[in-house]
Enzyme design. Structure first.
Site: not given
Ligand code: CO8
Length: 257
Positions: A65, A108, A111, A131
């Site tokens: 998400a 998400g 999921e 999460e």
């Molecule tokens: N949300 C918003 N932005 C994101 C997300 C995200 N989940 N994941 C990545 N991005 C953005 C980063 O902020 C970054 O943007 P910017 O360049 O503006 O800073 C861009 O995407 C590229 O990401 P990274 O620079 O971090 O890329 P890396 O290759 O270094 O890392 C990762 C990749 C490991 C995937 C890393 O981006 C990461 O850890 N992302 C978050 C993963 C996460 O925690 N996901 C869980 C989110 S919570 C959730 O899903 C709850 C679900 C609840 C219900 C959902 C219903 C729809």
């Protein structure tokens, strides 16, 4: 309706939805989830479509998400602007959906893949429920569906530590149906979808409904449901065609009736 966060196209009898927020690794924001529901409504209503494929990019199916969109919520706004209920639309789709996953399928995103009917994974796929690292728990079925797919021990470890699973581990654990080389992912998913779309659509839909029952009810009720559906199929023209074609040693021409 124009789409800004996904690409929607038809490839023959297959509806292809590509998540398309590359700058955010396809993070699922409210607009994307709305568009996804709209695209699925369109394909469900289109009688020329027999199967749907949902995919992302090479780097990410979806990284979860949209954390930046969720961050400001308090309980009241999270409850009122419920992001998760519209997401359920995917599991209510009556035609089959294949998730074609390359790269990250996290939170998400994992999921979403699990809401589809089966997952074909590229050898680059990584699945996880991170999460806990954000101070929350999975909210769109992760604690429930992942546990049913991979069992308690592995699901518990992933949910409690945020550890990711690679494609090989995901296949070994029963999360994905098979692994293909990343370059062939879309081709392989479309091939499987084409095959499904060539069968009788009502039979395909009832097969999906029957397998889904296995998750919703007891074994004896599920078996009773399956038996009634099986018997009812003898009212279909496609059953006559399928069995006649077998005895006449020819390819069946299903008419979806
Ligand atoms: N949300 C918003 N932005 C994101 C997300 C995200 N989940 N994941 C990545 N991005 C953005 C980063 O902020 C970054 O943007 P910017 O360049 O503006 O800073 C861009 O995407 C590229 O990401 P990274 O620079 O971090 O890329 P890396 O290759 O270094 O890392 C990762 C990749 C490991 C995937 C890393 O981006 C990461 O850890 N992302 C978050 C993963 C996460 O925690 N996901 C869980 C989110 S919570 C959730 O899903 C709850 C679900 C609840 C219900 C959902 C219903 C729809």
């Amino acid at each position: 309706m124009g789409y800004e966060n996904i690409r929607v196209e038809k490839r023959g009898k297959v509806g292809l939805i590509t998540l398309d927020r590359p700058k955010a690794l396809n993070a699922l924001n409210a607009a994307l989830i709305r568009e996804l529901g709209k695209a699925l409504d369109g394909f469900d209503a289109d009688e020329r479509v027999g199967c749907v494929v949902i995919t992302g990019s090479e780097k990410a199916f979806a990284a979860g998400a949209d954390i930046k969109e969720m961050q400001p919520h308090d309980f009241s706004s999270a409850y009122q602007n419920d992001l998760i209920t519209p997401f359920d639309r995917v599991s209510r789709n009556r035609k089959p959906i294949i998730a074609a996953v390359a790269g990250y399928a996290l939170g998400g995103g994992c999921e979403l893949a699990m809401l589809c009917d089966f997952i074909i994974a590229a050898d680059t796929a990584k699945f996880g429920q991170p999460e806990i690292t954000l101070g929350v728990i999975p909210g769109a079925g992760g604690t429930q569906r992942l546990t049913r797919f991979v069992g308690k021990s592995k699901a518990m470890e992933m949910v409690l530590t945020g550890r990711m699973m690679d494609a090989q581990e995901a296949e070994r654990s029963g999360l994905v149906s098979r692994i293909v080389p990343a370059d062939n992912l879309i081709e392989e998913a479309l091939k499987a979808a084409d095959k499904i779309a060539d069968f009788s659509l009502p039979v395909v839909m009832m097969a999906k409904e029957s397998v889904d029952r296995a998750y919703e009810t007891t074994l004896s009720e599920g078996i009773r449901f399956e038996r009634r559906v099986f018997q009812a199929m003898f009212a279909l023209e496609d059953q006559k065609e399928g069995m006649s074609a077998f005895t006449e040693k020819r390819t069946p021409q299903f008419r979806n009736k």
